[in-house]
Scaffold this motif. Structure first.
Motif, PDB file in Angstrom:
ATOM      1  N   MET A   1       0.922  -1.307  -0.115  1.00  0.00           N
ATOM      2  CA  MET A   1       0.396   0.040   0.192  1.00  0.00           C
ATOM      3  C   MET A   1       1.126   0.971  -0.216  1.00  0.00           C
ATOM      4  O   MET A   1       0.908   1.937   1.303  1.00  0.00           O
ATOM      5  N   ASN A   2       1.364   1.787  -1.037  1.00  0.00           N
ATOM      6  CA  ASN A   2       2.190   2.728  -1.303  1.00  0.00           C
ATOM      7  C   ASN A   2       1.216   3.975  -1.536  1.00  0.00           C
ATOM      8  O   ASN A   2       0.424   4.065  -1.366  1.00  0.00           O
ATOM      9  N   PRO A   3       1.331   5.359  -0.442  1.00  0.00           N
ATOM     10  CA  PRO A   3       0.827   5.972  -0.617  1.00  0.00           C
ATOM     11  C   PRO A   3      -0.250   6.713  -1.718  1.00  0.00           C
ATOM     12  O   PRO A   3      -1.081   7.301  -1.832  1.00  0.00           O
ATOM     13  N   TRP A   4       0.413   6.998  -2.723  1.00  0.00           N
ATOM     14  CA  TRP A   4      -0.146   7.509  -3.774  1.00  0.00           C
ATOM     15  C   TRP A   4      -1.230   6.624  -4.767  1.00  0.00           C
ATOM     16  O   TRP A   4      -2.121   7.041  -4.755  1.00  0.00           O
ATOM     17  N   TYR A   5      -1.425   5.177  -3.820  1.00  0.00           N
ATOM     18  CA  TYR A   5      -2.305   4.687  -4.334  1.00  0.00           C
ATOM     19  C   TYR A   5      -3.926   5.118  -4.166  1.00  0.00           C
ATOM     20  O   TYR A   5      -4.911   4.983  -4.377  1.00  0.00           O
ATOM     21  N   ALA A   6      -3.809   6.022  -2.753  1.00  0.00           N
ATOM     22  CA  ALA A   6      -4.961   6.000  -1.968  1.00  0.00           C
ATOM     23  C   ALA A   6      -5.602   7.781  -3.272  1.00  0.00           C
ATOM     24  O   ALA A   6      -6.882   7.402  -2.944  1.00  0.00           O
ATOM     25  N   LEU A   7      -4.806   8.045  -3.945  1.00  0.00           N
ATOM     26  CA  LEU A   7      -4.981   8.948  -4.747  1.00  0.00           C
ATOM     27  C   LEU A   7      -5.974   8.294  -6.091  1.00  0.00           C
ATOM     28  O   LEU A   7      -6.800   8.756  -6.276  1.00  0.00           O
ATOM     29  N   TRP A   8      -5.794   6.955  -5.979  1.00  0.00           N
ATOM     30  CA  TRP A   8      -7.482   7.106  -6.577  1.00  0.00           C
ATOM     31  C   TRP A   8      -8.854   6.442  -6.020  1.00  0.00           C
ATOM     32  O   TRP A   8     -10.199   6.763  -6.915  1.00  0.00           O
ATOM     33  N   LEU A   9      -8.846   7.278  -4.475  1.00  0.00           N
ATOM     34  CA  LEU A   9      -9.876   7.501  -4.269  1.00  0.00           C
ATOM     35  C   LEU A   9     -10.118   8.669  -3.981  1.00  0.00           C
ATOM     36  O   LEU A   9     -11.358   9.625  -4.161  1.00  0.00           O
ATOM     37  N   LEU A  10      -9.427   9.560  -4.181  1.00  0.00           N
ATOM     38  CA  LEU A  10     -10.039  11.165  -4.802  1.00  0.00           C
ATOM     39  C   LEU A  10     -10.209  11.784  -5.415  1.00  0.00           C
ATOM     40  O   LEU A  10     -11.774  12.227  -4.918  1.00  0.00           O
ATOM     41  N   PRO A  11     -10.965  11.341  -6.902  1.00  0.00           N
ATOM     42  CA  PRO A  11     -12.397  11.810  -7.695  1.00  0.00           C
ATOM     43  C   PRO A  11     -13.962  11.146  -7.157  1.00  0.00           C
ATOM     44  O   PRO A  11     -14.235  12.286  -6.949  1.00  0.00           O
ATOM     45  N   ILE A  12     -13.429   9.963  -5.779  1.00  0.00           N
ATOM     46  CA  ILE A  12     -15.297  10.317  -5.620  1.00  0.00           C
ATOM     47  C   ILE A  12     -15.010  10.930  -4.549  1.00  0.00           C
ATOM     48  O   ILE A  12     -16.580  11.036  -4.002  1.00  0.00           O
ATOM     49  N   MET A  13     -14.400  11.234  -3.921  1.00  0.00           N
ATOM     50  CA  MET A  13     -14.441  11.884  -2.368  1.00  0.00           C
ATOM     51  C   MET A  13     -14.058  13.239  -2.906  1.00  0.00           C
ATOM     52  O   MET A  13     -15.185  13.980  -2.084  1.00  0.00           O
ATOM     53  N   THR A  14     -14.630  14.012  -4.139  1.00  0.00           N
ATOM     54  CA  THR A  14     -15.132  15.393  -4.534  1.00  0.00           C
ATOM     55  C   THR A  14     -15.850  15.366  -5.141  1.00  0.00           C
ATOM     56  O   THR A  14     -16.658  16.337  -4.287  1.00  0.00           O
TER      57      THR A  14
END
Length: 427
Positions: free
Chosen positions: A354-367
């Motif tokens: 679980m690298n930090p940048w993987y979490a950014l796949w959540l960002l579009p739906i979080m917006t």
């Protein structure tokens, strides 16, 4: 009268100026041998300023434009850096050069080129020397490879050019959602500190994943079946994580999404299959089978199960949860936003890596559909950069985390969930 403390104009410009100052400072520290302390401080300040600006709701067009201007300033601060806490960019630049010169970055591992004089530019040779795990072929999918090749065509071995392309792609993705995002979503999209540091400073191609998922959500909202399927396919051909939205696109749009998605996905992979390679899959299988980094649920499974059984159990939990989520969604209203975020959350919890940048796949739906735990993951995963802290060898030789790292990640996520229940929703 709105108090100065809650004045949206002051919040955006003061918050933007303070955050920008810390990103500029981080840029001066980025090439220092141990710059992760500066990274941590910039992330903390960035999140505080993002929350402060988002808290004062505004529908002013000029303030939305100001948010974008400050976001560009944040990214420009880091675009000229080569961060010492990250070295994956050497592989991106090498892959782009290989695509241009050999036509296939998947054919040979970088180690195959060590000691050879092929007349490669000095800038490219320097990237070859910096690649980690050079005995493995590349793990990056066809869509990022196209972007790497485009950057190499403009300037072989130039990290600056690649970053500028990635930031342009990211911006196009957020712009596609401009009619969908409320004020808080708008601020989160453009100011998310993890996106700033991972895209502008580290140059991770997750910027492409963020953009393609944002485009898919924009097409979902507009009811464009074939286009939604096509953007989901491009997200999947950026990283397999993009496939998490595919069942929902099919469930809502049916055959139109299937035809659009399969056609685009096949177009991304057929050129590599035709050359006798299976693209990123050999390296991806090796990484999934032998690497472990910043794991949580998988680490617990590995305490009681053999390695292979732990992998299979973790995969079964993700697939089972995903199937249960999809079935429940199919029984209800399919017109809202696709609920794939929770599936990604379980995948991250169960993943060996679980690298930090993987979490950014959540960002579009979080917006567009924020959750406390989702924001918590974006806040918590940069703690993974504490690997090697307290060890004499440091980050360069030890990817083991201090005992407190993963418990603290969990506490941050739980804290964000608690706070979200108390936060007034206005958009």
């Amino acid at each position: 009268m709105v108090s100065w403390w809650r004045n949206p104009f002051l919040r955006v410009h003061v918050g933007g100026a303070v955050a920008c100052a810390f990103y500029v400072w981080l840029a001066t520290q980025a090439d220092v041998g141990e710059a992760r302390g500066g990274l941590a401080l910039a992330l903390v300040v960035g999140w505080l300023m993002t929350g402060w600006a988002a808290a004062a709701t505004s529908e002013s067009r000029s303030l939305r434009q100001a948010v974008v201007v400050w976001a560009l300033a944040f990214r420009l601060a880091g675009v000229g850096t080569e961060p010492t806490w990250e070295d994956d960019y050497h592989r991106y630049l090498w892959d782009g050069y290989q695509t241009l010169t050999t036509g296939n970055p998947y054919a040979e591992a970088p180690a195959h080129f060590f000691g050879r004089d092929d007349g490669m530019p000095v800038a490219v040779a320097r990237q070859l020397d910096g690649i980690n795990h050079p005995h493995l072929t590349t793990v990056y999918s066809p869509v990022p490879q196209a972007v790497f090749a485009a950057a190499a065509a403009l300037a072989p071995g130039s990290f600056l050019v690649l970053k500028l392309l990635l930031l342009l792609i990211e911006a196009v993705g957020w712009w596609s959602l401009r009619r969908v995002l409320g004020w808080r979503g708008w601020v989160l999209a453009w100011w998310c500190p993890l996106a700033v540091t991972e895209f502008a400073f580290a140059g991770h191609p997750e910027a492409i994943g963020v953009a393609t998922m944002a485009m898919a959500l924009a097409m979902w909202q507009r009811g464009r079946a074939g286009r939604c399927g096509a953007w989901v396919a491009l997200a999947t051909a950026t990283k397999p994580l993009g496939a998490v939205m595919a069942p929902f696109a099919v469930g809502r749009f049916g055959w139109a999404a299937i035809v659009g998605g399969v056609t685009v996905w096949a177009a991304c992979y057929v050129p590599w299959w035709a050359q006798g390679t299976t693209a990123e899959w050999p390296a991806l299988r090796f990484m999934a089978g032998y690497f472990e980094y910043n794991s949580t649920g998988y680490a617990l499974l590995a305490l009681v199960l053999p390695t292979k059984a732990a992998h299979m159990t973790a995969a079964a939990l993700v697939v089972g949860f995903g199937g249960w989520t999809w079935v429940n969604w199919m029984r209800g209203d399919r017109g809202g936003w696709p609920p794939y975020a929770s599936i990604l959350g379980v995948a991250f919890l169960c993943a060996p890596v679980m690298n930090p940048w993987y979490a950014l796949w959540l960002l579009p739906i979080m917006t567009v559909r924020p959750t406390g735990w989702g924001i918590g993951v974006l806040l918590a995963v940069p703690l993974a950069y504490t690997h090697g802290w307290g060890d004499p060898g440091g980050a360069g030789t030890n990817y083991t985390h201090p005992a407190w790292t993963r418990p603290l990640e969990i506490v941050v996520v739980l804290g964000a969930m608690w706070w979200a229940r108390r936060w007034p929703r206005t958009d």
